[in-house]
Each structure stands twice: as structure tokens, then as C-alpha cells.
Scaffold this active site. Structure first.
Site, PDB file in Angstrom:
ATOM      1  N   HIS A  18      41.075  47.629  24.484  1.00 32.59           N
ATOM      2  CA  HIS A  18      39.718  47.531  23.951  1.00 32.59           C
ATOM      3  C   HIS A  18      38.950  46.344  24.535  1.00 32.59           C
ATOM      4  CE1 HIS A  18      41.059  50.400  20.870  1.00 32.59           C
ATOM      5  NE2 HIS A  18      39.779  50.674  20.759  1.00 32.59           N
ATOM      6  N   GLY A  19      39.640  45.271  24.798  1.00 38.14           N
ATOM      7  CA  GLY A  19      38.918  44.128  25.339  1.00 38.14           C
ATOM      8  C   GLY A  19      39.847  42.972  25.635  1.00 38.14           C
TER       9      GLY A  19
END
Lengths: 308, 524
Positions: free
Chosen positions: B367-368
Site C-alpha cells: 500500500h505504501g
């Protein structure tokens, strides 16, 4: 089906355009300005912060409108000078932090009304932002889109009494006393965050550009600009000071005004009502009592400075 | 001469000129011809897409069959170029290397012979992902460690502009390459169709992450105009737009200030913000997915479902079977199943639980590149491992407490508990600094001035509207997915059905938010 969609849309758009409370107020202001036959010494331009009562000042017209940004102000000012026979001697322009916030500058509202003044195509070309074209399109054909709050507000104020609007000035729609707010600090934070977050280290370049243009128009037409810092609540300022370098902003505004306008007046009332929440409508707007008080103070300053 | 855009630690942007051979860096080539395109990103909720999609669909059915893939490929690359034309090169690189690896692997008979090509594709795709998504995190972390141990800055900090959709299309390419390596998919020899598989515009920038076996064969099919599929696509687009424009963007107004300035929000405000955040993310991402699936259906393509009422899940494991399904199954098939679970020839439960934690750390990291998402993934991994470990005790507790005798009550308890756990992980779901997450957790314990805060919240029109819309969304998805809603709705007179669509359309116009709001998952 598609045709029906278009018909319903046209109907809704037309109803909204005609009955939206701010459209009605702004157009009422337009009519009053057109009919204004006194000597126009002072003209107030800008947004809802400009709560200056023209009846107290005399020979003046308050053309400020809700959520107006400098871009809109410049276009309207230009329109007044080019297309009406009225030319004021002085123009009041509020120079509050919100006027230079990127949030304010990027949210031109009420396109249904502003189509008359703003050249959206020119703006799109100048900024490279195609959103202006979308705004023109929605303002023209679908002005109600995304505006449920204004629809409800318009229904609530369907029987609004426009007789209270004198020389464009509209006292706040109801008398509110910020001192009675259950959580003033939270309210101050909410207002400051909504309009000032993401401010960064410098005022919005778009806002600065149009602020300069307004001052240039003043200079070209021998109109003296009066820059006003309107009163703000302690609660709002406490949080606003964390989001905006107020000193730097004020310095920049004065520098621009000095360079562009040459001669100008600056009235700083930002902390004038410190510790007096009862003079405010909400965290960053004075109520009618506060507005009248500030209008008297402005009149005094004008007299003292020999501009009355 | 190419340019690299480097973010310095203070957030300012420095542009350093470097020699052209140093590719694989954030290219900001001056494509003046595309300047206009860049200013009008092709978001699903933009006016641009309102023209782009119908034109593409109309052209698709007008063209002879043999040219349709060409049209879709051009449209897809054009769609991507609207974000940043330079990043089309990355898409091409990922596609080219994966295509080459697939072809080469298909020529080898044994797995060991295929392995070098697998590694090549893995290296290039993961290398791109690392360079553009994780480099800033790693150089920043190394320097932080350096300063802790007194070495100061060890490596120059570099953070490149994240190309939209890179996490999605690299995973899609990798899935294909691994399938070919394993022999579970045949290599695609048609370069154009393969390029289209990687870049197919409805699912290019935020999924669903498609498997080759589902999507590639569809490009060879002849799609005649199918009114049933077409109208279902339109319905999905309408519902997806509704979720994005009306619900997600409205909730964002309430949630963004909390994560933007966490120091000013306490107790009840934080408690309310967490479920609102999860609902915002759901409405946003599932809304995007619905538009993606609906857009593909207009042209006769069937994309994989990505959501199945995730907040009705009775456990965290069930939640991940219902939320971002194509990512979860991707990681399950290509990561979780690949991790060793045996010791001495027997499956060890502790190893399975460890594998779960590792897999969910990767979910978070996908996701990040920040500590928040790592914490988010770790938390979910731990939740699932604990659920496995204490499963016998939980079953026993349900029986002793008598809950087991009331299955509906037990379901309600499980759904509530799962939702609570999901909300607790919401503190870490976002690009905000990790310290802000900790501030929010700390502030949640401060309950002074609660009644005034609560009064301010319930007086907020957006909160009231947002809450009503959440209830509507959950109810509507319940009746459309769980009950026999569709046949009953289809049996209604045409006029009534059209009236319902029109009501939804105009409701969306009135209550929607029309300032340009990107989809939440575009940042991944």
C-alpha cells in the site's frame, strides 16, 4: 430517456439559478448598484468579511458577496469601471489571511451568477487549469450540482426579506453571538483549518496576482485603495497563527500595495475585538453589532486621516 | 538530457540534471505536446472520462474485430499518458520485459532453464517498483539510522514521483510471468495483446489486478454488443460514481482534517473518525472498482470482482476474502503459498502463522512505503495469527457463554468485533506521518469537553448526510448482493426502473462533490 434527463436538468438548473438565495442576494445587489444614484465615494468589494455598513459611512455601497475571491473581485471591479458610469473615490478591500489562502482562491463558487462577470475561458487559458471550463459549463447548464446545502438554505430563506438590504449591505442573516458558542476553541480551529490549512510559507500566487490587478485598476483609475484587516476572534487567530505566518503575510501585502498602488490606506482591526466574542457571528465574521462598531471606527479613521 | 525530480527531506523539490543513460529515474521530460493532457488527468470522475469512455466504446463496436485490440491499446496508453506521458515508458518497460521473459520461458522445458528469465522479469518489475515507490523510504530510513548511531547522512535522500498504478500493473505483469514459469499459464505470443493485458485502461491504475488466464483470452473473443451486459455496466458505473462522488468525497471532508491536524482532535472525535475513514476508503475504492468493471462490461469484458461486502465479515480472515480480493489472492498464490511451512516433513502451525504475518506485512508495504502501512499490515497479520492460535479457546468460550446457541447474535458479535479491529488499524492507513498516528492514539484517551465536541459533530450537515449515506450504501449492497433484488427489480415496469435510475442520477448531481478528488488507491 436521455432527452428526459436533459429536460429535468434544464428545469432544475433554471429553478436553482433563479431561486438560489445567494444568486438572489447578489442579483438584488446588482439591481441596487445599478439604481444607486448618490455620490459613490466608498465602494466595498470582497467577501463576507467586509461587514462595513455603508449607511454609517455614507455615500457608499457595499458590493461584497459571499465566498468571493480576488479573481472574482477583479472581474467585477473591471466590469463596474468599464460598463457602468460609476467610479468610486475609494475602494475597500479586505486583506485577511483567508483572502490569500490557496483554498479560497481555488474554490470559485456560485458560477451561475458569476458567469456574468468572470471570463472562465480566459482564466483557463491563463492558468492552464481546465477546471475553469468545467466550472463555466456547470455554472451555465448544471449550477445546482453539488450544492445541496444551498438548495436547503434557499428553501429555508424562500421568503427572505430583501428590504433589509440597503446599498448592497446585508446584515448577517441572523443575529448570532459567538460568546454563546459551546466550544469556541473547536469552532475557531474548524474555521481556520477549513480555510487556511495547506497555506504553506507563502500566500497563494493566484490570489496575489489578482490582488495586484485590483490595485493596478485602482491606480489606473485614480481610486485610492483602503486595505482592511477585519476583526477575528482570539480562538480563530490562535489556530490561524499556527497555519499562516501572519507577520510575513502582512509584510508582503504592504510591500505589494506600496509597489503597485502607490498611495493607499491600511486599517488594521485584526485584534480590535480581542476578548470580545459577543461581537462576532462566528469565529471569523463580526455580527451586526460588531459590524456597526467597526464601521464607526473606520469612519473615525477616515476622518482622522483626512479621507472623509 | 533527462531530469530527475528529487524530494528533499523538507518536502521541497529539487531538480537535478543527470546524463541520459541514468534511466529508471523519475523522468520529467518536457513533453510540451502533452502539457494539456497533463492538466486534465483522466480520473473516472472527471469530465474527460465522460467523453473518453463513450468515444472509445463507440469506436470499439464500430471497428472491424481484428482492429479492436489496436484501438484499446491506443486508448489505454492515451489514458495513462493523461497522468504523465513520460511514465508510459515505465509501462512499456514492464510490459516488454515480462513479454520477453514469458516467450523465453515458453521455449524452455524445465523450471531451472526458465528460472533466469523469471529472475529477469522479477528484477525489472520489482526494481521499477522499488525505485519509484520505496527508494525514498529506504534512503530516509538508512539516514535516520545513520543519525541515531552518529554517522549522519549516509546516502543522498531520493524520493521519486510515484507513477500512478505502478503497484497494480507490475503485480499484474509479475503474476503472468510466475504463472508461465510454473506452467499454469501459456506464454502470450501476440505482443499487442500482451501489452493490452498489462495496460487495459479500465483496470490499469487501480485494479482489479487481473490474472492472465482471465483477461488475456477475452481479448481474442469476439464481443458482439450485448445489451444485458451493457446495461449492467452502466448500472455499475452509476453506482460506482455515486459511491465516489456522493459518499466517499463527502466523508473525506470529515476525515481529512482529523488526519491533517491530529493534535486538535480528541476522544469522541477520533472514535467517530475511524469508522468514517474505513467507510470512506471502502466507498472510494469499491466505487472505483465498480466503474472499472462497469467500463469493461460496456465493451463485453468481465473483470474480476474486488469486493464482497467486507464489513459483513465475521473475522479478519473473512474480511480479507472480501476486501481487495484480487490483491489478497495474488499474495496468497504467489507469496503465502511459496513460503516454507513444513519442518521435518510436517506442517507447523507456528510457521503458518509466521507466514501470515510476513504476507500481511507485504500487504501493508504494497500500500505504501512508510511505517504506517507496515504497522497496518503487521497489525492485520497479528490479528489473523492470534485468531488461529486462540481458535479453540474462542470456540469454547462461545459454547460456555451460550453465544453458540444464538447463531445470529454470535454473527452480530463477530461482525462488530471484526469491524472494531479493522477500525483500530485505520490509525495507520494513510500517507500521514507515523507520529500523527501515535498522536491520534494518544488523543483518543482524552475525553474532556466531550458533550460540546459531540454537539458540534452532530450539528454538522456533512456528518448527518454522510452517516445516512453510509447506512444507505450498506443496506443497498446487502439487498443487491444477498437477496433476490435483481430479478425483482428487473420485473418492475421500465418506467419505474428508469425513474429509479434518474432519481439516483439527480441525487448524485445534487449531493455529490464535484471538485477534482483523486481516488484513494491512486496513491498506491
Amino acid at each position: 430517456m436521455f432527452l428526459l434527463l436533459l429536460v429535468v436538468n434544464a428545469l432544475l438548473n433554471s429553478i436553482y439559478d433563479r431561486w438560489m438565495i445567494y444568486h438572489r442576494l447578489n442579483r438584488n445587489q446588482d439591481r441596487q448598484f445599478e439604481a444607486f444614484s448618490d455620490t459613490l465615494t466608498y465602494l466595498m468589494l470582497g467577501n463576507s468579511h467586509d461587514m462595513i455598513n455603508p449607511q454609517i459611512l455614507g455615500n457608499s455601497f457595499n458590493y461584497a458577496s459571499p465566498s468571493e475571491v480576488y479573481t472574482q473581485t477583479w472581474y467585477k471591479f473591471k466590469y463596474i469601471l468599464e460598463k457602468s458610469s460609476k467610479k468610486p473615490e475609494y475602494v475597500f478591500i479586505s486583506v485577511d489571511p483567508v483572502n490569500f489562502s490557496p483554498k479560497a482562491e481555488n474554490t470559485i463558487k456560485f458560477d451561475g451568477y458569476w458567469r456574468k462577470y468572470v471570463d472562465y475561458f480566459e482564466l483557463a487559458k491563463e492558468t492552464g487549469d481546465t477546471d475553469y471550463l468545467v466550472k463555466w459549463f456547470t455554472g451555465r447548464y448544471c449550477a445546482y450540482a453539488g450544492n445541496y446545502k444551498f438548495i436547503f438554505m434557499s428553501l429555508f430563506y424562500l421568503n427572505a426579506d430583501f428590504s433589509k438590504v440597503v446599498n448592497g449591505y446585508r446584515p448577517p442573516r441572523d443575529y448570532r453571538n459567538f460568546a454563546l458558542e459551546p466550544d469556541r476553541r473547536a469552532s475557531g480551529i474548524e474555521r481556520a483549518t477549513s480555510y487556511l490549512s495547506g497555506y504553506g510559507t507563502a500566500p497563494d500566487p493566484g490570489a496575489v496576482r489578482y490582488f495586484k490587478r485590483i490595485l493596478e485598476l485602482c491606480a489606473e483609475n485614480n481610486i485610492k485603495p483602503i486595505l482592511v484587516r477585519m476583526p477575528l476572534t482570539d480562538e480563530y487567530l490562535e489556530h490561524a497563527n499556527k497555519l499562516v505566518d501572519m507577520k510575513s503575510l502582512d509584510d508582503q501585502i504592504e510591500k505589494i500595495a506600496g509597489e503597485v498602488a502607490g498611495e493607499y490606506l491600511l486599517f488594521d482591526f485584526r485584534n480590535e475585538f480581542s476578548g470580545r466574542p459577543e461581537l462576532f457571528f462566528n469565529a471569523d465574521h463580526v455580527n451586526p453589532k460588531g459590524a456597526d462598531l467597526i464601521s464607526h471606527k473606520i469612519k473615525t479613521r477616515l476622518i482622522e486621516s483626512g479621507n472623509y | 538530457m533527462l531530469c530527475i525530480a528529487v524530494n528533499c527531506t523538507s518536502g521541497c523539490q529539487i531538480v537535478n540534471e543527470i546524463p541520459a543513460p541514468a534511466i529508471l529515474l523519475s523522468v520529467t521530460v518536457n513533453f510540451t505536446t502533452f502539457a494539456v493532457l497533463q492538466s486534465a488527468q483522466m480520473l473516472f470522475n472527471s469530465i474527460g472520462y465522460l467523453f473518453f469512455l463513450p468515444l472509445t466504446v463507440a469506436a470499439y463496436y464500430t471497428l472491424p474485430r481484428q482492429w479492436r485490440w489496436v484501438l484499446l491499446l491506443i486508448a489505454s496508453y492515451l489514458f495513462y499518458a493523461f497522468w504523465n506521458p513520460a511514465y508510459v515508458l515505465l509501462l512499456m518497460a514492464s510490459t516488454g520485459v515480462s513479454y520477453f521473459a514469458g516467450i523465453k520461458m515458453s521455449e524452455q522445458r524445465s523450471k531451472p532453464a526458465r528460472r533466469p528469465y523469471l529472475f529477469l522479469a522479477l528484477a525489472v518489475n520489482l526494481g521499477l517498483l522499488f525505485a519509484f515507490k520505496y527508494l525514498g523510504f529506504f534512503t530516509g530510513t538508512v539516514n535516520q539510522l545513520g543519525s541515531i548511531f552518529g554517522f549522519g547522512q549516509i546516502v543522498p535522500y531520493m524520493s521519486l514521483l510515484l507513477p500512478v498504478g505502478i503497484s497494480f500493473y507490475t503485480f499484474q505483469s509479475l503474476g503472468y510471468v510466475i504463472d508461465v514459469y510454473r506452467g499454469s499459464a501459456k506464454a502470450e505470443h501476440h505482443a499487442g495483446l500482451f501489452a493490452l493485458y498489462v495496460s487495459f485502461f479500465p483496470q490499469l491504475v487501480a485494479g482489479p489486478i487481473e490474472r492472465a488466464r482471465n483477461l488475456l483470452p477475452q481479448f481474442r473473443e469476439v464481443h458482439e454488443f450485448n445489451p444485458v451486459l451493457f446495461s449492467s455496466g452502466l448500472r455499475l458505473i452509476l453506482w460506482g460514481l455515486f459511491k465516489k462522488i456522493v459518499i466517499a468525497d463527502r466523508l473525506a471532508l470529515l476525515v481529512q482534517p482529523v488526519f491533517g491536524q491530529p493534535e486538535y482532535f480528541h476522544g469522541i472525535q477520533v472514535v467517530i473518525a475511524m469508522p468514517l475513514l474505513m467507510m470512506q476508503v471502502y466507498a472510494d475504492f469499491s466505487g472505483y472498482t465498480d466503474i472499472a468493471i462497469g467500463s469493461a462490461r460496456l465493451m463485453g469484458f468481465r473483470l474480476s470482482p474486488n469486493f464482497n461486502r467486507p464489513f459483513a465479515a465475521k473475522s479478519i480472515a473473512a474480511f480479507w476474502n472480501r476486501w481487495h480480493i484480487t490483491l489478497t489472492t495474488w499474495l496468497r498464490d504467489y507469496v503465502y503459498f511459496s513460503l516454507p511451512s513444513k519442518s521435518g516433513g510436517r506442517v507447523k502451525s507456528w510457521k503458518l502463522n509466521l507466514n501470515l504475518i510476513i504476507t500481511f506485512l507485504l500487504v501493508g508495504f504494497w500500500h505504501g512505503a512508510n511505517w504506517n502501512f507496515l504497522a497496518f499490515g503487521l497489525l492485520h497479520g497479528i490479528y489473523m495469527a492470534l485468531a488461529n492460535i486462540f481458535k479453540p479457546e474462542l470456540t469454547k468460550f462461545n459454547q460456555i457463554s451460550g453465544l453458540a446457541r444464538f447463531p445470529k447474535l454470535l454473527s452480530a458479535v463477530n461482525i462488530t468485533a471484526t469491524f472494531f479491529l479493522i477500525c483500530t488499524s485505520g490509525f495507520f492507513f494513510g500517507q500521514h506521518p507515523f507520529s500523527d498516528s501515535l498522536t491520534l492514539i494518544r488523543n483518543i484517551t482524552e475525553w474532556s469537553n466531550t458533550s460540546a465536541a459531540l454537539l458540534t459533530i452532530v450539528k454538522n450537515n456533512d456528518f448527518l448526510l454522510g452517516t445516512a449515506l453510509i447506512v444507505f450504501m450498506l443496506w443497498f449492497e446487502y439487498i443487491t448482493m444477498e437477496k433476490s433484488f435483481k430479478p425483482r427489480f428487473q420485473s418492475l415496469p421500465v418506467s419505474l426502473r428508469y425513474a429509479a435510475y434518474m432519481a439516483m442520477f439527480f441525487f448524485m448531481l445534487i449531493f455529490g462533490i464535484f471538485t477534482r478528488q483523486e481516488f484513494f488507491y491512486f496513491q498506491f
